[in-house]
Write a protein that holds these residues in place. Structure first.
Motif, PDB file in Angstrom:
ATOM      1  N   VAL A  22       0.837  -1.193   0.000  1.00 11.21           N
ATOM      2  CA  VAL A  22       0.000   0.000   0.000  1.00 11.21           C
ATOM      3  C   VAL A  22       0.880   1.255   0.000  1.00 11.21           C
ATOM      4  O   VAL A  22       1.519   1.587   0.995  1.00 11.21           O
ATOM      5  N   ASP A  24       1.803   5.134   0.110  1.00 13.43           N
ATOM      6  CA  ASP A  24       1.292   6.336   0.764  1.00 13.43           C
ATOM      7  C   ASP A  24       0.964   7.385  -0.298  1.00 13.43           C
ATOM      8  O   ASP A  24       1.822   7.779  -1.079  1.00 13.43           O
ATOM      9  N   SER A  26      -0.494  10.430   0.465  1.00 16.49           N
ATOM     10  CA  SER A  26      -0.756  11.705   1.132  1.00 16.49           C
ATOM     11  C   SER A  26      -0.179  12.895   0.369  1.00 16.49           C
ATOM     12  O   SER A  26      -0.539  14.045   0.647  1.00 16.49           O
ATOM     13  N   ASP A 219     -10.647   4.203  -3.549  1.00 18.36           N
ATOM     14  CA  ASP A 219      -9.525   3.530  -2.887  1.00 18.36           C
ATOM     15  C   ASP A 219     -10.038   2.652  -1.750  1.00 18.36           C
ATOM     16  O   ASP A 219     -10.412   3.157  -0.687  1.00 18.36           O
ATOM     17  N   THR A 221      -8.379   0.757   0.139  1.00 23.20           N
ATOM     18  CA  THR A 221      -7.457   0.578   1.269  1.00 23.20           C
ATOM     19  C   THR A 221      -7.891   1.392   2.486  1.00 23.20           C
ATOM     20  O   THR A 221      -7.393   1.164   3.589  1.00 23.20           O
ATOM     21  N   THR A 223      -7.225   4.361   3.424  1.00 21.76           N
ATOM     22  CA  THR A 223      -6.123   5.070   4.065  1.00 21.76           C
ATOM     23  C   THR A 223      -6.285   6.589   4.028  1.00 21.76           C
ATOM     24  O   THR A 223      -5.496   7.297   4.654  1.00 21.76           O
ATOM     25  N   ASN A 227     -11.803   9.140   5.575  1.00 21.95           N
ATOM     26  CA  ASN A 227     -12.460   7.874   5.905  1.00 21.95           C
ATOM     27  C   ASN A 227     -12.688   7.744   7.405  1.00 21.95           C
ATOM     28  O   ASN A 227     -13.605   7.041   7.842  1.00 21.95           O
ATOM     29  N   ARG A 228     -11.867   8.437   8.186  1.00 31.26           N
ATOM     30  CA  ARG A 228     -12.005   8.422   9.650  1.00 31.26           C
ATOM     31  C   ARG A 228     -12.520   9.757  10.186  1.00 31.26           C
ATOM     32  O   ARG A 228     -13.396   9.795  11.030  1.00 31.26           O
ATOM     33  N   SER A 245     -13.428   1.881  11.180  1.00 30.50           N
ATOM     34  CA  SER A 245     -12.264   2.652  11.621  1.00 30.50           C
ATOM     35  C   SER A 245     -11.613   2.053  12.864  1.00 30.50           C
ATOM     36  O   SER A 245     -10.459   2.364  13.180  1.00 30.50           O
ATOM     37  N   LEU A 249      -6.055  -1.565   9.778  1.00 31.92           N
ATOM     38  CA  LEU A 249      -6.105  -1.555   8.315  1.00 31.92           C
ATOM     39  C   LEU A 249      -5.659  -2.879   7.680  1.00 31.92           C
ATOM     40  O   LEU A 249      -6.304  -3.361   6.743  1.00 31.92           O
ATOM     41  N   TRP A 253      -7.741  -5.038   4.926  1.00 32.37           N
ATOM     42  CA  TRP A 253      -7.245  -5.417   3.597  1.00 32.37           C
ATOM     43  C   TRP A 253      -7.455  -6.899   3.334  1.00 32.37           C
ATOM     44  O   TRP A 253      -7.897  -7.287   2.246  1.00 32.37           O
ATOM     45  N   THR A 265      -5.649  -2.987  -3.376  1.00 38.11           N
ATOM     46  CA  THR A 265      -4.707  -2.125  -4.084  1.00 38.11           C
ATOM     47  C   THR A 265      -4.800  -2.290  -5.603  1.00 38.11           C
ATOM     48  O   THR A 265      -4.150  -1.559  -6.342  1.00 38.11           O
TER      49      THR A 265
END
Length: 349
Positions: A22, A24, A26, A219, A221, A223, A227-228, A245, A249, A253, A265
């Motif tokens: 996975v 990142d 960000s 997505d 995943t 992440t 999502n939270r 949450s 994770l 998955w 993914t």
């Protein structure tokens, strides 16, 4: 014994990281996008009550009975819709045509409904498909793709691919080539929409002239921060998926892999994680308070970075896929006007 357990846990973690890999993403966070301000309106309260009714319809039920109740309630959203379009059932591929008065049958929209890949139907989304036919002056085909868990995730993907290829040469009145082609979808159907664009590109088919994704999942995943962070502000997805949450994770998955029979993914299930170059113009709508906000922003940022024309327009404090509450919500009407402007701009380019 303790050392043995630690070794096992370490091995499982390493295997998980090796299998899913996975990345990142960000780096695609923090960009500024168009935000449409929303004034308080009594219609918003009515929409929230309708969403609560959906929860009440399945309260106390479990398993298949709960899923059936959710499906029936979602389908009921389309039963009271006052539409002018002609609706025609289609068997192969399975779905229905929605034709606004005077719609040009050589202009076509493939619409892929949402519902977490387990609910929803052409009937549940008629408020949306009726408006699409009118604003695009096009024949809309709402594909009735196979749903989980009765079918595999990839079965639904294949149904959407088949429908697209068929629409290139078939309209509501029989065989005829398409002049203007749009792919659109919401939520889970938005994921299918964006995944389909990459498949079209990679397989040499005539690409869609434009695409529209409403509050899309991009997505699996999970992440992305929203999502939270937006669980409490999302009255539709929060109560249903907010509990995820609390689950690590890596466990999610593996659970996704077991349920979907495809890695979270994999770009087919998570189009954000694929190559987003050489795509047609895409318009994405999202709400600032929904859990899938960052799914939309990250996709838009990455697509732009890879040279694809994409626009992301967000509305304040709207429910997930608020478009389905047209004409009750004035913001739903605004959203369709925005889509109409986008499609007109695409044709003028």
């Amino acid at each position: 014994m303790l050392w043995f357990l630690l070794a096992v846990v370490t091995l499982v973690v390493l295997i998980t990281l090796l299998i899913f890999r996975v990345k990142d993403l960000s780096e695609y966070d923090g960009q500024d996008w168009v935000i449409k301000e929303v004034a308080p309106n009594p219609a918003h309260d009515e929409v929230i009550e309708r969403i609560k009714d959906m929860g009440r319809a399945s309260r106390g039920l479990k398993g298949k009975a709960r899923l059936i109740a959710l499906r029936n309630h979602l389908d009921s959203l389309g039963e009271g819709v006052d539409i002018e379009s002609d609706i025609r059932h289609q068997d192969h591929p399975r779905g229905e045509w929605i034709l606004a008065p005077g719609a040009d049958s050589r202009r076509r929209v493939l619409y892929i409904h949402g519902g977490a890949w387990a609910a929803g139907s052409p009937r549940s989304h008629r408020a949306i498909t009726d408006r699409f036919s009118r604003i695009a002056n096009a024949a809309v085909f709402a594909v009735d793709y196979r749903l989980m868990p009765e079918h595999r995730f990839m079965d639904g993907i294949r149904d959407c691919r088949q429908a697209y290829a068929w629409l290139l040469n078939h309209g509501p009145d029989g065989e005829a080539p398409v002049d203007f082609m749009v792919v659109a979808g919401d939520s889970a159907g938005g994921s299918h929409t964006l995944s389909l664009l990459a498949w079209i590109r990679d397989n040499g088919l005539r690409q869609a002239d434009a695409a529209v994704a409403l509050s899309p999942s991009t997505d699996l995943t999970l992440t992305a921060p929203s999502n939270r962070e937006n669980i409490r502000t999302d009255p539709l997805l929060g109560p249903v998926f907010g509990g995820l949450s609390k689950i690590p994770l890596p466990v999610l998955w593996w659970g996704t892999l077991a349920a979907f029979r495809i890695s979270p993914t994999n770009p087919v299930a998570s189009p954000l994680r694929g190559e987003l170059n050489k795509l047609p113009p895409v318009l994405i709508h999202a709400s600032t308070t929904e859990m899938l906000l960052d799914n939309a922003t990250r996709y838009a940022a990455k697509a732009k970075a890879q040279g694809s024309p994409v626009e992301l327009h967000t509305w304040q404090n709207m429910v997930h896929v608020w478009h389905i509450f047209t004409p009750l919500l004035p913001e739903a009407d605004e959203a369709f006007e925005d889509i109409a402007v986008f499609l007109q701009k695409v044709e003028q380019q």
